[in-house]
Design a protein around this motif. Structure first.
Motif, mmCIF file in Angstrom:
data_model
loop_
_atom_site.group_PDB
_atom_site.id
_atom_site.type_symbol
_atom_site.label_atom_id
_atom_site.label_comp_id
_atom_site.label_asym_id
_atom_site.label_seq_id
_atom_site.Cartn_x
_atom_site.Cartn_y
_atom_site.Cartn_z
ATOM 1 N N ARG A 123 43.924 20.233 64.413
ATOM 2 C CA ARG A 123 43.839 19.763 63.017
ATOM 3 C C ARG A 123 45.074 20.085 62.187
ATOM 4 O O ARG A 123 45.413 19.354 61.265
ATOM 5 C CB ARG A 123 42.641 20.415 62.333
ATOM 6 C CG ARG A 123 41.576 19.421 61.996
ATOM 7 C CD ARG A 123 40.649 19.987 60.957
ATOM 8 N NE ARG A 123 39.272 19.642 61.212
ATOM 9 C CZ ARG A 123 38.773 18.426 61.051
ATOM 10 N NH1 ARG A 123 39.543 17.426 60.678
ATOM 11 N NH2 ARG A 123 37.501 18.204 61.294
ATOM 12 N N SER B 298 43.409 7.671 59.314
ATOM 13 C CA SER B 298 42.903 7.419 57.963
ATOM 14 C C SER B 298 43.906 7.874 56.922
ATOM 15 O O SER B 298 44.707 8.783 57.152
ATOM 16 C CB SER B 298 41.570 8.130 57.749
ATOM 17 O OG SER B 298 41.726 9.290 56.982
ATOM 18 N N VAL C 225 43.320 9.587 54.529
ATOM 19 C CA VAL C 225 43.007 10.940 54.080
ATOM 20 C C VAL C 225 43.781 11.968 54.900
ATOM 21 O O VAL C 225 44.321 12.921 54.350
ATOM 22 C CB VAL C 225 41.491 11.201 54.172
ATOM 23 C CG1 VAL C 225 41.161 12.637 53.850
ATOM 24 C CG2 VAL C 225 40.742 10.261 53.235
ATOM 25 N N MET D 131 38.915 21.859 55.867
ATOM 26 C CA MET D 131 38.163 21.369 57.024
ATOM 27 C C MET D 131 38.175 22.395 58.164
ATOM 28 O O MET D 131 37.191 22.539 58.886
ATOM 29 C CB MET D 131 38.727 20.027 57.498
ATOM 30 C CG MET D 131 38.550 18.880 56.511
ATOM 31 S SD MET D 131 36.830 18.576 55.968
ATOM 32 C CE MET D 131 36.148 17.771 57.410
ATOM 33 N N ARG E 240 35.782 25.131 57.164
ATOM 34 C CA ARG E 240 34.417 24.603 57.137
ATOM 35 C C ARG E 240 33.895 24.342 58.550
ATOM 36 O O ARG E 240 32.753 24.681 58.870
ATOM 37 C CB ARG E 240 34.414 23.319 56.308
ATOM 38 C CG ARG E 240 33.050 22.695 56.075
ATOM 39 C CD ARG E 240 33.193 21.556 55.082
ATOM 40 N NE ARG E 240 31.955 20.821 54.915
ATOM 41 C CZ ARG E 240 31.570 19.811 55.692
ATOM 42 N NH1 ARG E 240 32.333 19.433 56.700
ATOM 43 N NH2 ARG E 240 30.428 19.192 55.468
ATOM 44 N N ASP E 241 34.742 23.752 59.389
ATOM 45 C CA ASP E 241 34.328 23.461 60.776
ATOM 46 C C ASP E 241 33.799 24.708 61.471
ATOM 47 O O ASP E 241 32.843 24.643 62.220
ATOM 48 C CB ASP E 241 35.542 22.978 61.596
ATOM 49 C CG ASP E 241 35.746 21.472 61.484
ATOM 50 O OD1 ASP E 241 34.904 20.808 60.852
ATOM 51 O OD2 ASP E 241 36.746 20.979 62.021
ATOM 52 N N ASP F 258 29.706 13.736 60.634
ATOM 53 C CA ASP F 258 29.686 14.346 59.305
ATOM 54 C C ASP F 258 31.059 14.095 58.671
ATOM 55 O O ASP F 258 31.998 14.842 58.911
ATOM 56 C CB ASP F 258 29.395 15.847 59.502
ATOM 57 C CG ASP F 258 29.561 16.644 58.228
ATOM 58 O OD1 ASP F 258 29.629 16.040 57.151
ATOM 59 O OD2 ASP F 258 29.626 17.889 58.332
ATOM 60 N N CYS F 259 31.152 13.019 57.899
ATOM 61 C CA CYS F 259 32.459 12.603 57.380
ATOM 62 C C CYS F 259 32.499 12.621 55.859
ATOM 63 O O CYS F 259 31.505 12.378 55.196
ATOM 64 C CB CYS F 259 32.791 11.188 57.853
ATOM 65 S SG CYS F 259 32.893 11.057 59.642
ATOM 66 N N SER F 260 33.673 12.923 55.342
ATOM 67 C CA SER F 260 33.912 12.838 53.902
ATOM 68 C C SER F 260 34.898 11.708 53.686
ATOM 69 O O SER F 260 35.942 11.668 54.328
ATOM 70 C CB SER F 260 34.527 14.139 53.401
ATOM 71 O OG SER F 260 33.621 15.192 53.590
ATOM 72 N N CYS F 261 34.567 10.833 52.776
ATOM 73 C CA CYS F 261 35.355 9.600 52.643
ATOM 74 C C CYS F 261 35.769 9.333 51.205
ATOM 75 O O CYS F 261 35.162 9.838 50.265
ATOM 76 C CB CYS F 261 34.539 8.406 53.120
ATOM 77 S SG CYS F 261 33.900 8.612 54.784
ATOM 78 N N CYS G 146 38.330 8.332 55.815
ATOM 79 C CA CYS G 146 37.469 9.496 55.986
ATOM 80 C C CYS G 146 38.160 10.618 56.748
ATOM 81 O O CYS G 146 39.121 10.384 57.478
ATOM 82 C CB CYS G 146 36.219 9.114 56.774
ATOM 83 S SG CYS G 146 35.326 7.736 56.031
ATOM 84 N N ILE G 147 37.617 11.801 56.579
ATOM 85 C CA ILE G 147 37.964 12.909 57.458
ATOM 86 C C ILE G 147 36.623 13.469 57.918
ATOM 87 O O ILE G 147 35.688 13.626 57.125
ATOM 88 C CB ILE G 147 38.859 13.951 56.744
ATOM 89 C CG1 ILE G 147 39.396 14.977 57.746
ATOM 90 C CG2 ILE G 147 38.160 14.623 55.584
ATOM 91 C CD1 ILE G 147 40.585 15.789 57.206
ATOM 92 N N CYS G 148 36.515 13.696 59.219
ATOM 93 C CA CYS G 148 35.211 14.071 59.760
ATOM 94 C C CYS G 148 35.263 15.480 60.320
ATOM 95 O O CYS G 148 36.288 15.944 60.803
ATOM 96 C CB CYS G 148 34.796 13.086 60.848
ATOM 97 S SG CYS G 148 34.792 11.380 60.238
ATOM 98 N N SER G 149 34.119 16.149 60.241
ATOM 99 C CA SER G 149 34.078 17.516 60.763
ATOM 100 C C SER G 149 33.987 17.463 62.279
ATOM 101 O O SER G 149 33.579 16.465 62.863
ATOM 102 C CB SER G 149 32.877 18.248 60.195
ATOM 103 O OG SER G 149 31.725 17.845 60.891
#
Lengths: 449, 449
Positions: A190, A228, A230, A418, A421-422, A434-437, B437-440
């Motif tokens: 990451r 992405s 992001v 991330m 959090r991961d 589990d995505c944040s967009c 998006c960014i995903c865990s």
């Protein structure tokens, strides 16, 4: 003796006096580090130049993002250059490390790498500081020459023998090498930064490196979970035509619209042939097929420097280097590529320098030329002035490289979040990813004019 | 006279000498603004204190993010405080603007607002600079007291009459007011910042303000397209128990695990009753039902200050203020809330200060207490030391407020990118939402111990 002492005294007094004057100026010009209140109030001290202030933050080692440059095995960097030369029947450079630019390579992969090998004192203005201790690093740069690797033609040592170079094998070897690195394993990549500027670069191992910050040209060949806005950074291609160094103006731009390039392209690029059919008989339009050659490049330079607008249709992928040729030529880009992504879009409002037209609209007979003919010279001059303002972003000197690093640095807070959090996420019953967009508003303009 | 002159000379010499010493120190300590090479090289000057360097960037008006504080109609700010007092039968404060904290309100919505009304000279260390001209602003702060509004009980002017205050009406009025603002319309609120710290705040109009940077406690009540780690900021609740100001140690912490709070909660909070059943007979565990009162708060303070671990199960929503009570009590949080989001997670690695346990695992009989009993005192001290390090983030003085602004400031590059990109996006054939998006990685640990 007395005179000498007096002279010495006088000299000392003079030195003291000069230093005292310096001190007085300094106290009023520059806040003292020992007084926190004074020290923190830069806001109204106009004597501190704006460029100084602007750069200061990047030279604060605590606010700069720290990057570790992997000392990759030779085969992933200079080894690729060697194989590229061999494959083309050339002689590999004796000392590739001394080259200013080896040619054929996407500019970013060479210049980002070389930038990190320069001493920090030559890297002033960069948002990224290189550190020699990986434990100190926020980010890790993997300088694989992924796009050059893609175009090395297979070298066969003997007739009928297996090729000595395989891009796919090299990609796989890189992924295996990375997956053995302690710092890769720690966060499954990451916090790693990998350049993949050719849309096909790294295709074989993309799922193994997709967590990383990818430096790409667009997302044409990447799935939603691979690339992405992001997490990744859009790179500009380097321009191939000469930059236009003249002033803004339409006097010497007799052609309304110019295009030179491949007529037939796959996918979104199929539009090109349709545009040829529509435009090739318009008298103030130059639209012609051109292959890669020095001669075409010269012709393209001339065409772009003498046209008001430059056509930028999609190619095999949504983005193409022609856009950057248009920009440095001050030839207003007319972009017909619905899925294009653009570099540095947080600092560049592309509507100020380019015209966007929806593909289906651009294909209406007569629409394009009549729309462009209706644009006043004053409006064209405005576009050109803006183009002039931003063109430095696309000239691969330190300006582009620094801007790319700035974009990379901006990713850090979310990467860190991330990562933290991961590691503490427990298993959930939630089955989907589990995505944040962040989603676009899809204002869905038909044309930006 | 001669003596006087000599004295004056001597004094002047002394002043010069002192200033000269200052100058010499200064030259070597501090780069001169007039010499760009020197001025930019801070990297190895350890004499410039670290806090000075750290703060410097935030006092560079060009690198700070500029925010415009909307002068909202009174009804959305102080008017809510007035109605809250009236609803509770109290007398509204004569001058609410002079209050240091009006009570009952989520800390963030009060302190962020008040912070922006302070003169800039009192806001040193902030990543956000307030500007009075909205044209200069990067971001727009909407200081609606959304969480306080939610808990104003309806005031009826006469028996049987309609309530004089309605949170829903106020929410709708705010959305209407915003939608009339030029700067809202420009980017449909993307560059606006709105606090909604209560999970139910703004529920009626959330779809009308979802483009904005929402300052929230978690995403428990928000859909994927309404809230996300990419665009929003997680706020800490304020702690209600007293901070523990003693040193780290386990000597005076005789209780293994402490919990005091509501036994029955909806949704994820159903786990609470199950945990009560599992734990209420363990002799080194204190788990008891407690309502909101001064008395309970005192008991909770005492319990948390004398326990090694503090239980943090989900409530009606994944997050709860108890976590921040635990942190400031140096009572190691045991978090059983699979969907919790945590504030400032880019700078805080919560595994260092808390234990995370998957809900289903925590409910295995005997598991929780035997796992906690097995944790050595040394390990507890390590957790406590880390808690001590980070607790300032959760004490709603300038530290928390500044950290929230820093988090908001970090959103700006992507906000700007999306704003520029939205405006030039043409209609595409793509039917789904166009999201980045960014995903865990969903490592899916069972427990972080």
């Amino acid at each position: 003796m007395a005179r000498k002492a007096s002279l010495a005294k006088k000299s000392l007094a003079t030195v003291c006096f000069v230093l005292a004057i310096y001190a007085v100026i300094n106290i009023f010009h520059f806040p003292s580090a020992s007084d926190p209140n004074l020290a923190l109030d830069f806001s109204d001290r106009t004597s501190v130049t704006s460029s100084f202030r602007k750069n200061l933050q990047f030279h604060n080692p605590e606010s700069s993002v720290k990057i570790y440059l992997y000392d990759l095995p030779h085969r992933f960097t200079y080894g690729v250059i060697r194989h590229h030369s061999l494959a083309r029947g050339g002689r590999p450079p004796e000392d590739a490390t001394a080259l200013s630019y080896p040619g054929h390579q996407h500019m970013a992969e060479w210049h980002l790498f070389k930038d990190l090998t320069r001493p920090e004192s030559d890297r002033l203005g960069s948002a990224i500081v290189r550190v020699s201790d990986p434990d100190e690093a926020d980010l890790f740069y993997v300088p694989f020459f992924s796009s050059l690797s893609l175009i090395v033609n297979p070298v066969r040592s003997e007739p009928g023998a297996e090729p000595v170079y395989s891009d796919e094998e090299t990609q796989v070897a890189l992924a295996e090498w990375l997956e053995e690195q302690e710092y890769w394993k720690r966060n499954t990549g990451r916090d790693h930064v990998i350049v993949a500027s050719d849309p096909n670069a790294l295709y074989k191992v993309i799922d193994r490196v997709k967590n990383s910050v990818l430096l790409v040209s667009d997302f044409g060949r990447l799935k939603n979970d691979q690339g992405s806005l992001v997490k990744d950074v859009i790179l500009p291609y380097s321009h191939r035509v000469n930059a236009y160094n003249g002033d803004v103006g339409v006097g010497n731009r007799g052609t309304l619209l110019f295009f030179m390039g491949a007529r037939y392209r796959k996918e979104g690029g199929k539009i090109r042939n349709l545009l040829f059919q529509l435009l090739e008989n318009e008298e103030d339009v130059v639209i012609k097929h051109g292959a890669q050659s020095r001669e075409s490049r010269r012709a393209a330079s001339h065409g772009m420097h003498t046209s008001k607008f430059c056509l930028n249709p999609a190619g095999d992928t949504p983005s193409a280097c022609r856009l950057f040729d248009s920009i440095v030529s001050l030839c207003v880009p007319v972009i017909i590529s619905d899925d294009i992504e653009l570099p540095f879009e947080d600092v560049i409002d592309y509507r100020k320098i380019a015209i966007f037209i929806e593909t289906t609209v651009a294909l209406k007979p007569g629409y394009l030329v009549s729309m462009l003919r209706a644009i006043s010279d004053e409006r064209i001059l405005e576009y050109q002035k803006e183009l002039k303002e931003v063109k430095h972003y696309f000239e691969y000197g330190s300006s582009t490289v620094n801007e790319i690093w700035r974009q990379v640095a901006q990713k850090l807070p979310l990467i860190k979040l991330m990562i933290n959090r991961d590691k503490r996420l427990v298993k959930t019953n939630f089955t989907g990813p589990d995505c944040s967009c962040i989603c676009s508003n899809q204002t869905g303009i038909v044309t930006s004019v």
